[in-house]
Structures are given as C-alpha cells and as structure tokens.
Design an enzyme around this catalytic site. Structure first.
Site, PDB file in Angstrom:
ATOM      1  N   CYS A   1     -28.679   4.877 -25.107  1.00 57.54           N
ATOM      2  CA  CYS A   1     -28.737   3.596 -25.076  1.00 57.54           C
ATOM      3  C   CYS A   1     -27.887   3.057 -24.906  1.00 57.54           C
ATOM      4  O   CYS A   1     -27.075   2.976 -23.240  1.00 57.54           O
ATOM      5  CB  CYS A   1     -28.989   3.295 -26.630  1.00 57.54           C
TER       6      CYS A   1
ATOM      7  N   HIS B   1     -33.111   7.529 -28.796  1.00 58.29           N
ATOM      8  CA  HIS B   1     -32.150   7.192 -30.427  1.00 58.29           C
ATOM      9  C   HIS B   1     -32.097   8.987 -30.694  1.00 58.29           C
ATOM     10  O   HIS B   1     -33.316   8.872 -32.231  1.00 58.29           O
ATOM     11  CB  HIS B   1     -31.290   6.318 -30.777  1.00 58.29           C
TER      12      HIS B   1
ATOM     13  N   GLU C   1     -29.821  10.740 -32.651  1.00 64.67           N
ATOM     14  CA  GLU C   1     -29.101  10.612 -33.694  1.00 64.67           C
ATOM     15  C   GLU C   1     -30.388  10.085 -34.910  1.00 64.67           C
ATOM     16  O   GLU C   1     -29.618   9.964 -36.403  1.00 64.67           O
ATOM     17  CB  GLU C   1     -27.845  10.189 -33.331  1.00 64.67           C
TER      18      GLU C   1
END
Length: 222
Positions: free
Chosen positions: A85, A194, A196
């Site tokens: 991002c 994302h 994560e």
C-alpha cells in the site's frame, strides 16, 4: 531470516507487518525512517499507512528518509523488498518500481476483502503460490490506482512484471486491473492490497496473505 519492517511517521500497519513476518517463520526487526543502517536484515518490508500524512504525494516525502538510501542500495544488490500500500507508493516514488499510484477513480476510500489472481510466482515474495492462484486479502486505500504510460504497461505485461491483478470489480481504477508489480530483477515487489491482514484464521479474510511471508527462503542478500 531477519526481515526489517520500516516505520515512517504515519505508518499504521507496521506492527501488523511485524506480526505477519513472525507468523511466517522469520525474525521481525523494527527499523525507523531515520536509521542509516539496516541492522543486518535479509529482506525489508515497507508497510502501509499515511507516511508524513501523505503530504505532497503519497510516499513522496518518505522517499527521502535516511533509511531509504540504504533500502535503495540494498535493493540494487538483490535484497528482497516488499512495499505494501503506502510502501508500494514509496517504492514508485523511489523509482525502484515503475509507474505511480493516484487517487481512486471514484474519489472514495475503499476498504473490503479483495479477490486477486497471482500472475507471477517467481519472486521471493510470491513463490509459495501457484501461478494463477486466486486469493482473497484485505484492500484499503484512497490513492491506489496504478498508472503508467502504455509502453511501460506493455513492458510490464510482456516481461511478466505484473505480480497480481484484481478480480471482479476494479476497486480503484488501476490500469489493466494491476494490483502489484515487480522490478525487472524480481526482488522488489509492490502490492496495493494488504497480505499482512490475512495471515490468521481468527481475523480478517483468512490466511491467503501468509504466502507473501512464507515465500522467502533462507539465504543472505545483505
């Protein structure tokens, strides 16, 4: 492996990235934007957020942080670097990746689970996936539209540098539905969604993002 996660003023996904690195079986090393060395890490993650408040342009100020001089040099030596991002925006501003990220075409912030297709599984960050694998991870951005001139887009397509592509509705107007790209050498990857946030069954969209952190093999790039 020791994987450094850089915190910039305004980063907000750095702790999430550190946790994903740990769940992926590696040692997370916290790096600060003002650091002048990388503390012996084997790979680097530039996390999401709003570095320097996204003033000027997203990532444009962070590109000049002291740590980025070290990141650029390490990337040139072949160290794996992942920008997520805002980290993707920083990599483009640093000219480690081609193209740019601009405001979403619908002018609204978007936050949702997003389907992707892995187009290139030959990078250090995507080797855990099968080529063409369809995954779902979290997307959240206001300036996530990937743009480049036609010649650059054709080169990215022709040389296999498109890492991931949006499936279903394009969430931000990215040209050719591009969600992530890599450099010509394959060691630097930028991804707008994302991974994560998709590493545990308990929260988020499941564990489809974990492969970005388990793909790394045990070797030194320093």
């Amino acid at each position: 492996m020791k994987i450094g996660v850089v915190t910039f003023p305004g980063s907000l996904d750095d702790v999430d990235a550190q946790r994903a690195v740990t769940i992926g079986g590696h040692q997370a090393v916290a790096l600060w934007h003002g650091d002048h060395d990388l503390r012996g890490v084997d790979a680097i993650v530039l996390p999401g957020g709003f570095s320097y408040g996204d003033y000027l342009r997203c990532g444009a100020i962070s590109r000049f942080s002291p740590v980025m001089a070290e990141v650029i040099a390490a990337a040139g030596r072949g160290m794996p670097v992942l920008g997520i991002c805002n980290g993707f925006q920083i990599l483009c501003e640093s000219h480690l990746l081609p193209g740019a990220l601009i405001r979403n075409d619908h002018r609204k912030f978007v936050c949702r689970d997003q389907r992707l297709r892995v187009e290139n599984n030959r990078t250090p960050w995507t080797s855990a996936y099968a080529e063409g694998a369809e995954i779902t991870i979290v997307l959240k951005n206001g300036e996530g539209g990937f743009v480049a001139d036609e010649a650059t887009l054709d080169r990215l397509e022709g040389e296999g540098q498109v890492v991931a592509r949006y499936l279903g509705d394009n969430p931000n107007g990215s040209l050719r539905d591009i969600a992530g790209v890599t450099n010509a050498a394959g060691n630097v990857v930028g991804l707008m969604p994302h991974p994560e946030h998709a590493v545990e069954e308990l929260t988020g969209a499941g564990t489809n993002g974990l492969g970005f952190f388990t793909s790394l093999v045990e070797q030194s790039f320093a």
